[in-house]
Design a protein around this motif. Structure first.
Motif, short mmCIF file in Angstrom:
data_model
loop_
_atom_site.label_atom_id
_atom_site.label_comp_id
_atom_site.label_asym_id
_atom_site.label_seq_id
_atom_site.Cartn_x
_atom_site.Cartn_y
_atom_site.Cartn_z
N HIS A 52 30.73 79.32 -27.50
CA HIS A 52 29.33 79.69 -27.73
C HIS A 52 28.76 78.98 -28.97
CE1 HIS A 52 25.71 82.05 -28.06
NE2 HIS A 52 26.07 82.48 -29.26
N GLN A 53 29.55 78.95 -30.04
CA GLN A 53 29.05 78.35 -31.30
C GLN A 53 28.90 76.84 -31.17
OE1 GLN A 53 31.55 79.63 -34.56
NE2 GLN A 53 31.68 81.71 -33.72
N ARG A 54 29.88 76.17 -30.57
CA ARG A 54 29.86 74.72 -30.53
C ARG A 54 28.85 74.16 -29.53
NH1 ARG A 54 30.50 75.01 -34.95
NH2 ARG A 54 32.09 76.56 -35.40
N LEU B 68 35.88 70.42 -33.72
CA LEU B 68 35.87 71.61 -32.86
C LEU B 68 35.05 71.37 -31.60
CD1 LEU B 68 35.48 74.34 -35.63
CD2 LEU B 68 37.48 73.96 -34.18
N THR B 69 33.96 70.65 -31.72
CA THR B 69 33.15 70.33 -30.55
C THR B 69 33.95 69.55 -29.53
OG1 THR B 69 31.16 70.27 -31.93
CG2 THR B 69 31.03 69.20 -29.78
N LEU C 35 38.58 81.43 -28.16
CA LEU C 35 38.05 80.31 -27.38
C LEU C 35 36.58 80.51 -27.04
CD1 LEU C 35 38.38 77.71 -25.70
CD2 LEU C 35 39.21 79.13 -23.81
N LEU C 36 36.23 81.69 -26.55
CA LEU C 36 34.86 81.95 -26.14
C LEU C 36 33.89 81.99 -27.32
CD1 LEU C 36 35.67 84.64 -23.44
CD2 LEU C 36 34.86 82.31 -23.03
N MET D 254 41.06 78.56 -32.63
CA MET D 254 41.07 79.93 -33.13
C MET D 254 40.93 80.01 -34.64
SD MET D 254 43.99 81.74 -30.81
CE MET D 254 43.81 83.25 -31.75
N THR D 255 41.60 79.12 -35.36
CA THR D 255 41.56 79.19 -36.83
C THR D 255 40.20 78.79 -37.38
OG1 THR D 255 42.51 76.96 -36.91
CG2 THR D 255 44.04 78.82 -37.11
N ASP D 256 39.45 77.95 -36.63
CA ASP D 256 38.07 77.61 -37.01
C ASP D 256 37.98 76.98 -38.40
OD1 ASP D 256 35.35 77.37 -36.71
OD2 ASP D 256 34.91 79.42 -37.37
N LYS D 257 38.96 76.12 -38.75
CA LYS D 257 38.94 75.47 -40.07
C LYS D 257 38.65 73.97 -39.99
CE LYS D 257 41.99 78.76 -42.39
NZ LYS D 257 43.26 78.97 -43.12
#
Length: 1025
Positions: A875-877, A830-831, A870-871, A821-824
């Motif tokens: 999608h991004q990863r 993250l992948t 999460l979603l 969630m934090t995406d840092k």
């Protein structure tokens, strides 16, 4: 105590410093220790260095305190001088002035330390802040040397100042020559350009004056001794300047000194001859003199010895810097041949050669001459690498004489060698094995290297000569010790020149002779037997003779079993030869296998018998190579090794180096025996526990972990059937390493994966998940990625009942979703997080709903936010994922989430998820085929995946181990590889219809929003319609 400059403020008093220095020089250990600590603290205070230097300079102070003070200044001046706080600018002129005043110091300890201090300060201050240093040193040197040359009597004080000034200038040049900064290099070049001419001129004058006086009548003259000392020191200065200038003569600023260098080199070569010959004459005369030389005479002889050695060091340095230009220098050819002539002359009587300054031919003068000759041979070769001709090519007669001389005079073992053999065989062998280091310092190893160079550069002359010598020496048996020693030298020559002789000597014919000599029981034959196994080891290891000849192993193993007085050297040499032979490229284990058990038995016994740890370690290393190279054949010898190992480990005591070798022995044993190494776990488990204990972990950790990795990859089971220690006992320690030691996180991850592959249902999930959180969040990215891969592996292998509860209660799932969630985190981390989530969803989508709900409650966040975060990442990863298997996992995981009926997921179905599935269907080609039934099997449908290729990292270097098969099974049974994507998505869509309220709801609220062509295409892929 008085201060030199009381107007300069000091942060500490001279009384405090004097008191501390006095105590540090005390004979009372307690007072000395306390005062030394106090003095160390004071040195961190401004002004202390200046005060200590004042104390050292005041002659009324007791000498021990002065000496201690100057030593303390010398030890810290390099660092303190760079600090204006510790040495204020106003104190520095007084310190520099004091240094110059101490050039008249009578005490040698103070004088030598003062020279170092001058050099260290000059490095920082010359020329800008200490411009007067050059005249301050050069003026007294030139003045007092001219006085010595013109006058017969000089004052002791002027002699002392001259001595100290020469030493100081030498120290300054040495210090400045080590600086690589361009401005400092330029400074030194300018200094040398100013002082080289006057110093060279005065040196020539001094030598011309003193040379005629070097005779036995003047040997005890104090004046002659002083002149020799000053000539020696002056030449050291000139030598440093010339050696510094030599590689820079092509530079425009230095080029004008080319003529000076040539003249200096030529004069040095001629000067060497005169001093060398004078020294030989003196010492030959002293051998027949009625009385022994007195103290001054011995000092003069020592100076002559040092002076001749300094010439050799200079010539060698010039040669090392540019050997091609070296041989082109004036009279260089004559110089090299003169050195060789002295080597030949020295051999006229062995008693003239010794490692002593008063020997007629000291080893430390002869060997550098041989090295100069050796390194110049390539430039005199008939065919040079540069394809240029040299004016000097050695005639055939010279080469033949030189080679014969080397083999018959310098290479045979002498009485001292044989005495050392019997007195301390282990030390003797260890010294012999270091010949790659010793050849520049000892005559026999150097002679061998000269022979090798002759063989390389004059092959057409040397090869027939050695072939003939080898044939002649084997025509008859040796008749006594001298014949054996001569034969040993020829064998040595054949071994050293193996590459050049491989096509000219039929070693197979000689093997029968070698067998007979190996079986000879005469004690004198031990000399020959050692050289035989050495020669075999050399020829086989250099691929000059095949180890497929069974006689090779018969000779080696036979001599390994022979015991008795003097056999230790032979057996130790056999151990090294065995290592060389089994390591050969053409080694065939089946040829050696019949003698393997005997070899292992004898090597283990030899390790036990030898006294020194160095030798034990060497033999153990040889055994390790034998184990590694014989592979599964070593299984028959397992009981021998395992029964001897505990005692070997105990004998190592606190010697970490030997223990490391023993750990490697167990590691190669495990690797060689594969699954048959399983019983070794009862030894390995306590061994690793001990190595990872606080007492040993610093030195043994790395090798213990390598053993652990090897053991667990090759074992068939973690458990012990008889209650003995086993590898499963170590699993909690592996978990601890996740928290305690990130330096070995890579090895720890490998170990954990091996445990999972052997028994994923081991009851340590809670401890593992708790320990995993911090390294995944904070460890270096490469280690965090590996740990997430390991977590995915565990999830695939273990039954959900093993980890489901722990995944929540330990907070690991919450930690993972928070990172998402934090995406840092970086994209690779993250992948891997999404891979873990996809794996969990595929395993049980309903349980995944519970994870998400519990995480939202624990984190105090709306569950909707967790799903959206999460979603988004899912999608991004997906676009960051490149491996087909993982892209399909993303697609299957998304389908599993769709099956839950969660609105957040279904709302993304028309766009994000359809796009994702469309991409994956376009990339993957999968076909279901009917596999034909084999005997006893039922026909089955299998999935053929054309995209299937494991990433290189998947097997993680486990090839040729049982773990490779375990990893292959894991890969082959992965649902991503066994379940067709189309049928999987179709089933999950049907489940979603039920979960969201039926087909109508699914169609109107979600599917209708999709692009019709995309929807139509997907329906064909999924349902075939």
């Amino acid at each position: 105590m008085n201060r030199d400059n009381p107007s300069v403020p000091q942060n500490v008093s001279i009384q405090d410093v004097f008191s501390a220095a006095t105590g540090a020089a005390s004979q009372d250990p307690k007072e000395m220790s306390a005062s030394a600590t106090r003095l160390k603290d004071l040195l961190d205070q401004p002004g202390t260095l200046d005060l200590l230097h004042q104390i050292a300079a005041q002659k009324i102070t007791p000498l021990p305190i002065r000496q201690l003070s100057i030593i303390q200044v010398k030890n810290v001046v390099s660092t303190h001088w760079r600090s204006r706080r510790l040495v204020p600018d106003e104190q520095r002129p007084a310190i520099r002035s004091r240094c110059l005043a101490l050039l008249n110091e009578e005490d040698d300890v103070i004088g030598k330390n003062n020279e170092v201090i001058i050099a260290k300060i000059a490095r920082a201050d010359f020329p800008h802040k200490w411009a007067s240093l050059e005249p301050d040193l050069l003026t007294p040197i030139m003045l007092h040397l001219r006085q010595r040359i013109s006058l017969s009597v000089t004052e002791p004080s002027t002699t002392r100042v001259l001595h100290k000034s020469l030493r100081a200038l030498n120290a300054v040049l040495k210090e400045l020559s080590h600086i690589k900064m361009m401005t400092s290099v330029k400074t030194l070049g300018q200094l040398i350009s100013r002082i080289h001419a006057p110093l060279s001129e005065i040196y020539v004058q001094l030598v011309e004056r003193v040379a005629p006086s070097i005779n036995i009548a003047n040997l005890s003259s104090q004046r002659i001794a002083e002149d020799l000392l000053f000539a020696h020191l002056l030449f050291k200065i000139i030598m440093k300047m010339a050696a510094w200038v030599w590689p820079k003569l092509r530079e425009s600023e230095i080029a004008p000194m080319q003529s000076w260098f040539n003249e200096m080199f030529q004069h040095s070569a001629m000067q060497l001859r005169g001093i060398y010959e004078a020294r030989i004459s003196l010492l030959m005369a002293l051998r027949t003199a009625a009385s022994q030389p007195d103290r001054i005479a011995l000092y003069s002889l020592e100076l002559l010895y040092k002076h001749v050695r300094t010439f050799g060091k200079f010539f060698r340095r010039v040669q090392q810097l540019d050997v091609a230009r070296f041989v082109e220098l004036p009279v260089c050819d004559d110089l090299i041949l003169y050195y060789w002539d002295k080597v030949v002359q020295a051999n006229s009587a062995a008693e003239l050669i010794d490692d002593s300054s008063i020997a007629v031919f000291p080893v430390r003068i002869l060997v550098p001459g041989m090295v100069l000759f050796k390194e110049s041979l390539a430039q005199w070769s008939p065919v040079r690498k540069s394809k240029t001709e040299h004016s000097l090519t050695l005639p055939q007669e010279f080469v033949e004489t030189a080679v014969t001389f080397l083999v018959t005079r310098f290479m045979p073992l002498n009485p001292n060698d044989l005495e050392g053999w019997m007195a301390n065989p282990e030390e003797w062998v260890n010294t012999e094995d270091k010949d790659d280091e010793q050849w520049q310092f000892e005559i026999r190893p150097c002679a061998e290297r000269v022979l090798m160079t002759f063989s390389n550069q004059y092959r057409d002359i040397v090869t027939p000569l050695l072939v003939k010598a080898f044939a002649n020496i084997n025509e008859r048996q040796p008749s006594g010790l001298q014949d054996i020693v001569r034969k040993e030298a020829v064998y040595c020559a054949i071994g050293r020149c193996a590459h050049r002789l491989r096509d000219d000597i039929n070693l197979s014919l000689w093997m029968d002779i070698a067998i007979d000599e190996a079986k000879n029981t005469s004690p004198d034959y031990l000399i020959l037997q050692r050289r035989i196994v050495w020669l075999i080891g050399r020829w086989v290891s250099e691929d000059c003779y095949p180890p497929t000849d069974t006689r090779v192993w018969q000779i080696l193993v036979h001599l390994l079993t022979v015991k008795g007085a003097g056999t230790e050297v032979v057996r130790l040499t056999v151990a090294t030869a065995l290592q060389q032979c089994v390591n050969a490229n053409s080694f065939e284990v089946n040829v050696f296998a019949p003698l393997l058990t005997t070899s292992v038995t004898e090597l283990l016994q030899l390790i036990d018998e030898v006294d020194t740890i160095e030798t034990k370690n060497k033999v153990a290393t040889c055994l390790n190579t034998v184990i590694e190279r014989t592979g599964a054949e070593i299984v028959a010898s397992l009981p021998l090794i395992t029964s001897a190992f505990p005692q070997l480990w105990l004998s190592a005591g606190g010697e970490a180096h030997f223990k490391i070798t023993l750990l490697r022995m167990m590691a190669v044993l495990v690797t060689a025996t594969g699954e048959q190494s399983t019983p070794l776990s009862s030894i390995i488990a306590p061994l690793i526990q001990e190595c990872l204990s606080p007492a040993f972990i610093t030195e043994l950790e790395a090798d213990a972990l390598q053993l652990w990795v090897a053991a667990i990859r090759n074992t068939a089971t973690l458990q012990s059937q008889s209650g003995e220690p086993c590898l499963l006992d170590l699993f909690p320690r592996a978990i601890d390493l996740l928290v305690d030691n990130w330096a070995v996180l890579g090895s720890t991850t490998d170990i954990l994966e091996s445990y999972f592959l052997l028994d994923a249902n081991a009851r340590h999930a809670t401890q593992f998940f708790t320990s995993l959180k911090r390294p995944i969040a904070s460890a270096p990215s490469n280690h965090a990625r590996s740990l997430l891969d390991s977590l995915s592996m565990l999830l695939q292998l273990a039954h959900p009942s093993v980890y489901s509860e722990a995944l929540h209660t330990t907070g690991l799932f919450s930690s993972l979703i928070t990172t998402i969630m934090t995406d840092k985190a970086d994209v690779f981390i993250l992948t891997r997080h999404i891979q873990v989530m996809a794996r969990l969803a595929v395993l049980d989508s309903q349980v995944f709903l519970q994870y998400m709900s519990a995480a939202a409650s624990g984190l105090g966040k709306p569950e909707h936010d967790l799903w959206e975060g999460l979603l988004d990442q899912w999608h991004q990863r997906f676009d960051n994922e490149s491996e087909p298997r993982h892209r399909k996992l993303y697609a299957m995981g998304a389908a599993a989430l769709v099956s839950t009926g969660r609105r957040e997921v279904l709302e993304r179905l028309p766009k994000n998820l359809f796009d994702l599935w469309t991409d994956v269907f376009a990339e993957l080609k999968e076909v279901q085929r009917q596999r034909e039934a084999e005997s006893g099997e039922v026909a089955a449908t299998i999935l053929v995946v054309y995209w299937d290729q494991p990433a290189p990292s998947f097997f993680n270097g486990t090839e040729d181990t049982p773990e490779y098969n375990r990893r292959k099974v894991l890969y082959d049974t992965d649902p991503v590889r066994t379940i067709p994507l189309s049928s999987y998505i179709g089933e999950r869509l049907r489940q979603a219809e039920v979960a969201c309220g039926g087909t109508q709801v699914m169609q109107t609220q979600y599917l209708a929003k999709a692009d019709p062509p995309v929807l139509q295409h997907l329906m064909r892929e999924i349902f075939g319609a």
